[in-house]
Scaffold this motif. Structure first.
Motif, PDB file in Angstrom:
ATOM      1  N   ARG A   3       0.855  -1.192   0.000  1.00 14.36           N
ATOM      2  CA  ARG A   3       0.000   0.000   0.000  1.00 14.36           C
ATOM      3  C   ARG A   3       0.889   1.239   0.000  1.00 14.36           C
ATOM      4  O   ARG A   3       1.734   1.406   0.873  1.00 14.36           O
ATOM      5  CB  ARG A   3      -0.915   0.004   1.209  1.00 14.36           C
ATOM      6  CG  ARG A   3      -1.856  -1.213   1.192  1.00 14.36           C
ATOM      7  CD  ARG A   3      -2.914  -1.121   2.223  1.00 14.36           C
ATOM      8  NE  ARG A   3      -4.006  -0.333   1.632  1.00 14.36           N
ATOM      9  CZ  ARG A   3      -4.915   0.304   2.342  1.00 14.36           C
ATOM     10  NH1 ARG A   3      -4.880   0.281   3.648  1.00 14.36           N
ATOM     11  NH2 ARG A   3      -5.880   0.973   1.743  1.00 14.36           N
ATOM     12  N   VAL A   4       0.650   2.102  -0.987  1.00 13.69           N
ATOM     13  CA  VAL A   4       1.497   3.270  -1.201  1.00 13.69           C
ATOM     14  C   VAL A   4       0.661   4.544  -1.165  1.00 13.69           C
ATOM     15  O   VAL A   4      -0.270   4.712  -1.955  1.00 13.69           O
ATOM     16  CB  VAL A   4       2.224   3.179  -2.567  1.00 13.69           C
ATOM     17  CG1 VAL A   4       3.097   4.400  -2.802  1.00 13.69           C
ATOM     18  CG2 VAL A   4       3.043   1.893  -2.657  1.00 13.69           C
ATOM     19  N   ALA A  25       4.245   9.132 -15.466  1.00 15.53           N
ATOM     20  CA  ALA A  25       4.080   7.776 -15.996  1.00 15.53           C
ATOM     21  C   ALA A  25       5.227   6.857 -15.570  1.00 15.53           C
ATOM     22  O   ALA A  25       5.006   5.677 -15.276  1.00 15.53           O
ATOM     23  CB  ALA A  25       3.962   7.815 -17.520  1.00 15.53           C
ATOM     24  N   LYS A  26       6.426   7.375 -15.535  1.00 15.47           N
ATOM     25  CA  LYS A  26       7.583   6.550 -15.134  1.00 15.47           C
ATOM     26  C   LYS A  26       7.422   6.087 -13.689  1.00 15.47           C
ATOM     27  O   LYS A  26       7.619   4.914 -13.376  1.00 15.47           O
ATOM     28  CB  LYS A  26       8.871   7.358 -15.305  1.00 15.47           C
ATOM     29  CG  LYS A  26      10.131   6.544 -15.052  1.00 15.47           C
ATOM     30  CD  LYS A  26      11.364   7.410 -15.180  1.00 15.47           C
ATOM     31  CE  LYS A  26      11.924   7.272 -16.569  1.00 15.47           C
ATOM     32  NZ  LYS A  26      13.246   7.926 -16.708  1.00 15.47           N
ATOM     33  N   LEU A  27       7.037   7.000 -12.813  1.00 11.67           N
ATOM     34  CA  LEU A  27       6.819   6.648 -11.413  1.00 11.67           C
ATOM     35  C   LEU A  27       5.683   5.636 -11.284  1.00 11.67           C
ATOM     36  O   LEU A  27       5.819   4.619 -10.594  1.00 11.67           O
ATOM     37  CB  LEU A  27       6.485   7.902 -10.597  1.00 11.67           C
ATOM     38  CG  LEU A  27       6.066   7.664  -9.151  1.00 11.67           C
ATOM     39  CD1 LEU A  27       7.207   7.072  -8.340  1.00 11.67           C
ATOM     40  CD2 LEU A  27       5.579   8.969  -8.525  1.00 11.67           C
ATOM     41  N   GLU A  32       3.629  -0.244 -10.365  1.00  8.92           N
ATOM     42  CA  GLU A  32       2.653  -1.208 -10.877  1.00  8.92           C
ATOM     43  C   GLU A  32       2.584  -2.401  -9.932  1.00  8.92           C
ATOM     44  O   GLU A  32       3.594  -2.905  -9.453  1.00  8.92           O
ATOM     45  CB  GLU A  32       3.067  -1.655 -12.275  1.00  8.92           C
ATOM     46  CG  GLU A  32       1.939  -2.279 -13.046  1.00  8.92           C
ATOM     47  CD  GLU A  32       2.288  -2.443 -14.507  1.00  8.92           C
ATOM     48  OE1 GLU A  32       2.309  -3.592 -14.965  1.00  8.92           O
ATOM     49  OE2 GLU A  32       2.553  -1.413 -15.167  1.00  8.92           O
ATOM     50  N   GLY A  33       1.380  -2.832  -9.642  1.00 10.13           N
ATOM     51  CA  GLY A  33       1.185  -3.951  -8.727  1.00 10.13           C
ATOM     52  C   GLY A  33       0.988  -3.517  -7.280  1.00 10.13           C
ATOM     53  O   GLY A  33       0.667  -4.336  -6.427  1.00 10.13           O
TER      54      GLY A  33
END
Length: 155
Positions: A3-4, A25-27, A32-33
């Motif tokens: 969880r972020v 987008a890079k971050l 992802e996930g």
């Protein structure tokens, strides 16, 4: 799933002080996930667009002061931060928008009352709450730099 907590503007939400976003987008690809929990204490407290604020060293400690009126805007930001982390006690990672007086982890600018720069590695109010709670905290740019893309193999 990790969880972020992430500054909402980095996810594409138009909540910057000027009504724009900072979608990264890079971050987002590096996260992802993960379960992303977007936050924006300034949008919640003051709406968007809104006047800017700066971190200022005062006799009451570091405060976020309105650049328009000089009013102390810290209490609603600090209240939001406490509530957010109380409602999400299992956050493992905090990623803030660089240089933000609320979300900057180690890149916010701290001024004195005369607007003389004292420190450009200060911690924003929400990021400070994350750190107080022992949550791993990064500025977005530093997180990207510390987590490079895996090398491309084959060819």
């Amino acid at each position: 799933m990790k969880r972020v907590a992430i500054s909402a503007c980095l996810t594409g939400r138009r909540c910057r002080y000027d009504g724009r976003e900072n979608r990264d987008a890079k971050l987002l690809g590096k996260l992802e996930g993960c379960e992303l929990l977007p936050f924006c204490p300034e949008d919640f407290a003051f709406g968007t667009p809104r006047p800017t604020m700066d971190l200022v060293a005062t006799d009451r400690g570091v405060r976020a002061l309105s650049n328009l009126t000089g009013a102390d805007l810290s209490p609603p930001v600090e209240d939001y931060a406490r509530r957010f982390f109380d409602e999400h006690p299992d956050i493992e990672l905090f990623i803030g928008k660089d240089r933000s007086p609320s979300c900057g982890v180690c890149s916010a600018r701290l001024y004195d009352r005369e607007k003389k720069l004292l420190d450009d590695h200060a911690t924003g109010l929400m990021a400070a709450e994350a750190k107080r709670r022992g949550i791993e905290a990064w500025d977005a740019e530093d997180f990207i730099a510390a987590n490079p893309a895996p090398p491309i193999t084959g060819s």
